[in-house]
Design a protein around this motif. Structure first.
Motif, mmCIF file in Angstrom:
data_model
loop_
_atom_site.group_PDB
_atom_site.id
_atom_site.type_symbol
_atom_site.label_atom_id
_atom_site.label_comp_id
_atom_site.label_asym_id
_atom_site.label_seq_id
_atom_site.Cartn_x
_atom_site.Cartn_y
_atom_site.Cartn_z
ATOM 1 N N GLN A 71 -43.804 -15.454 -20.604
ATOM 2 C CA GLN A 71 -42.559 -15.216 -21.332
ATOM 3 C C GLN A 71 -41.462 -14.709 -20.401
ATOM 4 O O GLN A 71 -40.308 -15.146 -20.485
ATOM 5 C CB GLN A 71 -42.791 -14.195 -22.455
ATOM 6 N N LEU A 72 -41.806 -13.784 -19.516
ATOM 7 C CA LEU A 72 -40.805 -13.246 -18.591
ATOM 8 C C LEU A 72 -40.336 -14.325 -17.614
ATOM 9 O O LEU A 72 -39.142 -14.387 -17.282
ATOM 10 C CB LEU A 72 -41.362 -12.034 -17.850
ATOM 11 N N ASP A 73 -41.253 -15.171 -17.171
ATOM 12 C CA ASP A 73 -40.854 -16.307 -16.324
ATOM 13 C C ASP A 73 -39.866 -17.201 -17.062
ATOM 14 O O ASP A 73 -38.842 -17.625 -16.505
ATOM 15 C CB ASP A 73 -42.079 -17.125 -15.915
ATOM 16 N N ASN A 74 -40.173 -17.482 -18.333
ATOM 17 C CA ASN A 74 -39.292 -18.332 -19.141
ATOM 18 C C ASN A 74 -37.911 -17.717 -19.323
ATOM 19 O O ASN A 74 -36.905 -18.432 -19.450
ATOM 20 C CB ASN A 74 -39.909 -18.596 -20.515
ATOM 21 N N LEU A 75 -37.860 -16.378 -19.359
ATOM 22 C CA LEU A 75 -36.598 -15.660 -19.558
ATOM 23 C C LEU A 75 -35.899 -15.326 -18.245
ATOM 24 O O LEU A 75 -34.867 -14.647 -18.240
ATOM 25 C CB LEU A 75 -36.861 -14.372 -20.352
ATOM 26 N N GLY A 76 -36.469 -15.787 -17.136
ATOM 27 C CA GLY A 76 -35.832 -15.577 -15.842
ATOM 28 C C GLY A 76 -35.927 -14.146 -15.332
ATOM 29 O O GLY A 76 -35.085 -13.706 -14.551
ATOM 30 N N VAL A 77 -36.962 -13.423 -15.763
ATOM 31 C CA VAL A 77 -37.144 -12.030 -15.326
ATOM 32 C C VAL A 77 -38.134 -12.009 -14.170
ATOM 33 O O VAL A 77 -39.288 -12.415 -14.324
ATOM 34 C CB VAL A 77 -37.677 -11.152 -16.480
ATOM 35 N N ASP A 78 -37.697 -11.547 -12.996
ATOM 36 C CA ASP A 78 -38.636 -11.444 -11.876
ATOM 37 C C ASP A 78 -39.057 -10.007 -11.592
ATOM 38 O O ASP A 78 -40.091 -9.775 -10.982
ATOM 39 C CB ASP A 78 -38.068 -12.101 -10.616
ATOM 40 N N LYS A 79 -38.262 -9.015 -12.071
ATOM 41 C CA LYS A 79 -38.618 -7.601 -11.907
ATOM 42 C C LYS A 79 -38.191 -6.848 -13.167
ATOM 43 O O LYS A 79 -37.136 -7.135 -13.735
ATOM 44 C CB LYS A 79 -37.904 -6.977 -10.697
ATOM 45 N N CYS A 80 -38.991 -5.853 -13.568
ATOM 46 C CA CYS A 80 -38.655 -5.117 -14.785
ATOM 47 C C CYS A 80 -39.357 -3.775 -14.802
ATOM 48 O O CYS A 80 -40.250 -3.503 -13.993
ATOM 49 C CB CYS A 80 -39.039 -5.923 -16.034
ATOM 50 N N ILE A 81 -38.955 -2.938 -15.732
ATOM 51 C CA ILE A 81 -39.751 -1.776 -16.143
ATOM 52 C C ILE A 81 -40.443 -2.180 -17.433
ATOM 53 O O ILE A 81 -39.802 -2.637 -18.384
ATOM 54 C CB ILE A 81 -38.876 -0.535 -16.369
ATOM 55 N N LEU A 82 -41.758 -2.023 -17.460
ATOM 56 C CA LEU A 82 -42.560 -2.412 -18.623
ATOM 57 C C LEU A 82 -42.920 -1.157 -19.412
ATOM 58 O O LEU A 82 -43.411 -0.181 -18.842
ATOM 59 C CB LEU A 82 -43.824 -3.125 -18.136
ATOM 60 N N ILE A 83 -42.638 -1.196 -20.710
ATOM 61 C CA ILE A 83 -42.857 -0.050 -21.589
ATOM 62 C C ILE A 83 -43.836 -0.484 -22.683
ATOM 63 O O ILE A 83 -43.507 -1.341 -23.502
ATOM 64 C CB ILE A 83 -41.530 0.434 -22.209
ATOM 65 N N GLY A 84 -45.039 0.094 -22.675
ATOM 66 C CA GLY A 84 -46.066 -0.347 -23.609
ATOM 67 C C GLY A 84 -46.522 0.769 -24.520
ATOM 68 O O GLY A 84 -46.975 1.816 -24.052
ATOM 69 N N HIS A 85 -46.410 0.530 -25.819
ATOM 70 C CA HIS A 85 -46.896 1.502 -26.803
ATOM 71 C C HIS A 85 -48.350 1.203 -27.158
ATOM 72 O O HIS A 85 -48.686 0.081 -27.547
ATOM 73 C CB HIS A 85 -46.059 1.435 -28.092
ATOM 74 N N SER A 86 -49.225 2.190 -27.012
ATOM 75 C CA SER A 86 -50.608 2.088 -27.475
ATOM 76 C C SER A 86 -51.284 0.840 -26.899
ATOM 77 O O SER A 86 -51.401 0.720 -25.676
ATOM 78 C CB SER A 86 -50.619 2.114 -29.005
ATOM 79 N N MET A 87 -51.684 -0.130 -27.705
ATOM 80 C CA MET A 87 -52.285 -1.348 -27.173
ATOM 81 C C MET A 87 -51.346 -2.055 -26.209
ATOM 82 O O MET A 87 -51.802 -2.689 -25.244
ATOM 83 C CB MET A 87 -52.684 -2.296 -28.319
ATOM 84 N N GLY A 88 -50.046 -1.962 -26.447
ATOM 85 C CA GLY A 88 -49.082 -2.535 -25.511
ATOM 86 C C GLY A 88 -49.178 -1.902 -24.132
ATOM 87 O O GLY A 88 -48.904 -2.544 -23.114
ATOM 88 N N GLY A 89 -49.583 -0.630 -24.096
ATOM 89 C CA GLY A 89 -49.839 0.033 -22.828
ATOM 90 C C GLY A 89 -51.085 -0.507 -22.145
ATOM 91 O O GLY A 89 -51.128 -0.639 -20.922
#
Length: 258
Positions: A71-89
């Motif tokens: 998904q991030l590749d499709n959106l053109g994101v090569d670097k990010c801060i990832l924020i995950g809640h619970s299972m998302g973590g």
């Protein structure tokens, strides 16, 4: 697109939000709006949840991390801060293990790099049996409310109802698949120890899902970590302590991005 499996708003350096078990990207709708003034904010529906329900899902954390990467590749994101809640973590930790070069930072938001204890695995199995026998709606009636600290429940009744609604709309196979995948996830504390990116931990002092002893066991492991302990807060800090948790993420991002 009303059925989009992601939201993408704002501009600048990128923050990516991953929801937890039996949740959806809707968890972050109000929370991330003020952050859109400074950052590009993306929230994804993980496979099997929210609007992301098209066939043949592998619910392992590694497979979900691959989906996030795609998904991030499709959106053109090569670097990010990832924020995950619970299972998302848990998914974020799997992502960090596979695609660490894409991370400027990582936030475990009421989450953990530790595996389930034997006791928690037993509880997951009992929950699986309950869902198989009684269905998703009955499960949600007892699952959601305890995620909030008892003293916060009455004033946050609308948020509890929202999370029940999102959870009840989740496919049974996704509930079952998610429970099994969380039960079977490995210990990823080594990833924290080796992290070349900063890590923000947000913990609720009244969080039954990530108890304080487990929080303390891991928050010192990264070379560079920021830790926020919140009193009178359960597992849902984005609702229980919206201003404080949002500010923590904003300050963390500003520290990284300048």
């Amino acid at each position: 697109m009303p059925n989009a499996t992601y939201t993408d708003a704002g501009s600048g350096d990128t923050l990516v939000f991953l929801h937890g078990f039996a949740e959806s990207k809707q968890l972050w709708t109000d929370f991330k709006k003020p952050l859109q003034q400074k950052f590009r904010t993306i929230a994804l529906d993980l496979p099997g949840f929210g609007n992301n329900t098209t066939g043949g899902v592998n619910y392992s954390m590694e497979s979900m991390a691959d989906h996030v990467k795609q998904q991030l590749d499709n959106l053109g994101v090569d670097k990010c801060i990832l924020i995950g809640h619970s299972m998302g973590g848990y998914v974020s930790m799997a992502f960090a293990g596979k695609y660490s070069s894409m991370l400027n930072g990582l936030c475990l938001f009421h989450s953990s790099a530790l595996p389930d204890t034997d006791e928690k695995k037993d509880n997951r199995n009992k929950t699986l049996e309950f869902v198989e026998k009684h269905g998703v709606e009955k499960f949600m009636q007892s699952f959601v409310e305890p995620l909030f600290f008892a003293d916060n429940r009455e004033k946050l009744r609308s948020k509890i109802d929202l999370m029940k609604k999102i959870g009840t709309a989740t496919l049974k196979e996704s509930i079952v698949g998610g429970l099994a995948a969380m039960r079977d996830r490995p210990d990823r504390t080594d990833i924290l120890k080796k992290a070349k990116f900063p890590v923000l931990f947000i913990f609720g002092k009244e969080d039954g899902a990530v108890p304080m002893d487990k929080a303390l066991e891991q928050c010192h492991l990264p070379n560079n970590s920021m830790v926020y302990f919140l009193g009178k807060t359960g597992h849902m800090g984005m609702f229980e302590r919206t201003y404080e948790t949002r500010k923590a993420i904003e300050k963390f991002a500003e520290t990284i991005y300048g």
